[in-house]
Design an enzyme around this catalytic site. Structure first.
Site, PDB file in Angstrom:
ATOM      1  N   LYS A  64      45.395  44.406  46.183  1.00 52.15           N
ATOM      2  CA  LYS A  64      44.628  45.374  46.989  1.00 52.15           C
ATOM      3  C   LYS A  64      44.070  44.694  48.230  1.00 52.15           C
ATOM      4  O   LYS A  64      43.882  43.483  48.302  1.00 52.15           O
ATOM      5  CB  LYS A  64      43.501  46.012  46.182  1.00 52.15           C
ATOM      6  CG  LYS A  64      42.498  45.030  45.538  1.00 52.15           C
ATOM      7  CD  LYS A  64      41.417  44.547  46.470  1.00 52.15           C
ATOM      8  CE  LYS A  64      40.457  43.575  45.794  1.00 52.15           C
ATOM      9  NZ  LYS A  64      39.515  42.916  46.754  1.00 52.15           N
ATOM     10  N   ILE A  86      45.977  33.614  43.884  1.00 50.91           N
ATOM     11  CA  ILE A  86      44.893  33.399  42.924  1.00 50.91           C
ATOM     12  C   ILE A  86      43.600  33.140  43.680  1.00 50.91           C
ATOM     13  O   ILE A  86      43.564  32.344  44.618  1.00 50.91           O
ATOM     14  CB  ILE A  86      45.242  32.210  42.004  1.00 50.91           C
ATOM     15  CG1 ILE A  86      46.510  32.532  41.193  1.00 50.91           C
ATOM     16  CG2 ILE A  86      44.076  31.872  41.086  1.00 50.91           C
ATOM     17  CD1 ILE A  86      47.139  31.319  40.545  1.00 50.91           C
ATOM     18  N   ASP A 145      37.298  45.278  39.816  1.00 49.70           N
ATOM     19  CA  ASP A 145      38.512  45.711  40.508  1.00 49.70           C
ATOM     20  C   ASP A 145      39.603  46.222  39.569  1.00 49.70           C
ATOM     21  O   ASP A 145      40.632  46.719  40.032  1.00 49.70           O
ATOM     22  CB  ASP A 145      39.091  44.563  41.348  1.00 49.70           C
ATOM     23  CG  ASP A 145      38.214  44.217  42.543  1.00 49.70           C
ATOM     24  OD1 ASP A 145      37.421  45.079  42.974  1.00 49.70           O
ATOM     25  OD2 ASP A 145      38.325  43.080  43.041  1.00 49.70           O
TER      26      ASP A 145
END
Length: 311
Positions: free
Chosen positions: A17, A104, A145
């Protein structure tokens, strides 16, 4: 009654996202912050394959360095699978194989995408057929999230970012993502934001107790207008992220001098998202970034949330 238990592996794809808008409220008594954000799911994906097993395990491959990721019970995807098993009373386990492409600790919700994909994959594998609303509740307990990675598309997130309202978005937006070699700690960026606000308290507007998304952002998304959206990209975490990583300012400047309509640090960073006017401009922008030695990817949004895909 649940669906039949699958005996073959189940593959689920979940998107990363971009926060095209992120307003962070004042620090609460518990040390956390309320936020108001506009999420857009983009075409950089995590692929999770769930295999029938007696226990719970996870392994990683992918285009990013996965050597630092935990593979024990603390892993978010394993926690997601265990949470679903507890919620549904399923007595078996799962072996998760995750192909990671979202950076990451990059501000793009890669770990959240893994957790969302694990929920969908295990639900299909085990035939538990949990309603979407229940999956979203489980997702919200796993991380702020995770519900959006499950939902995908474009959405407004409030509270911790996990209270979602779908938002209309017409057409596709073209982005070029510039990646960093090292991730950033989200708590460290929020701590830096609080310090930044305290340091400049006399010069900046106080943080809101009830943050909200700028209506111009919603209008730009509904219109499918990248130039309009470029004018209202905003992220309260960008200033502290740049303070911690000053080199990100150079990436933003390079992007904007190479044809981007605007750039923004995604979430808590360090990934920089550069908005292009169209696909041709995005291609030219990616070429310029690559010529400067930056790792990058060209993506579009919005895209669907975590879903089962055929092998």
């Amino acid at each position: 009654m649940g669906a039949p238990v699958a005996h073959e592996p189940v593959r689920v794809r979940a998107p990363g996202k971009i926060n095209v808008f992120l307003s962070v409220g004042e620090v609460r008594d518990d040390g956390y912050h309320d936020v108001a954000t506009a999420y857009q799911a983009v075409s950089l994906y995590e692929d999770v394959v769930a295999h029938p097993d007696d226990g719970f395990s996870v392994s990683f491959t992918g285009s990013v360095d996965v050597s630092s990721l935990p593979t024990d019970a603390s892993n978010l995807a394993v926690r997601a699978a265990r949470a679903l098993a507890r919620r549904t009373g399923h007595r078996g386990g799962v072996r998760l194989e995750i192909e990671k492409n979202v950076p990451i600790a990059g501000g793009m919700g890669g770990g959240s995408a893994d957790a969302a994909a694990a929920l969908v994959a295990c639900d299909a594998l085990w035939g538990t057929a949990l309603p979407k609303e229940q999956l979203l509740k489980l997702a919200a307990r796993l991380g702020a999230d995770v519900p959006f990675a499950l939902m995908g598309g474009t959405a407004i997130g409030t509270d911790r970012g996990d209270r979602l309202s779908p938002a209309l978005a017409r057409g596709s937006f073209h982005w070029v993502l510039a990646f960093s070699d090292h991730g950033m700690s989200t708590p460290a960026v929020y701590t830096a934001l609080d310090a930044h606000r305290e340091r400049y308290a006399a010069d900046i507007r106080p943080a809101s107790s009830a943050p909200s998304v700028d209506p111009h952002v919603l209008h730009a998304l509904r219109a499918g207008d990248p130039e309009m959206l470029a004018d209202c990209l905003s992220n309260d975490l960008q200033a502290p992220a740049l303070r911690l990583r000053p080199e990100l300012a150079d990436v933003l400047e390079l992007g904007e001098t190479s044809g981007a309509l605007a750039g923004i640090v995604s979430g808590s960073g360090p990934t920089v998202a550069l908005l292009a006017s169209d696909v041709e401009s995005a291609i030219d922008l990616q070429v310029a970034l690559s010529a400067s030695g930056l790792r990058s990817a060209r993506v579009t949004g919005p895209v669907a949330g975590a879903r089962v895909v055929a092998d």
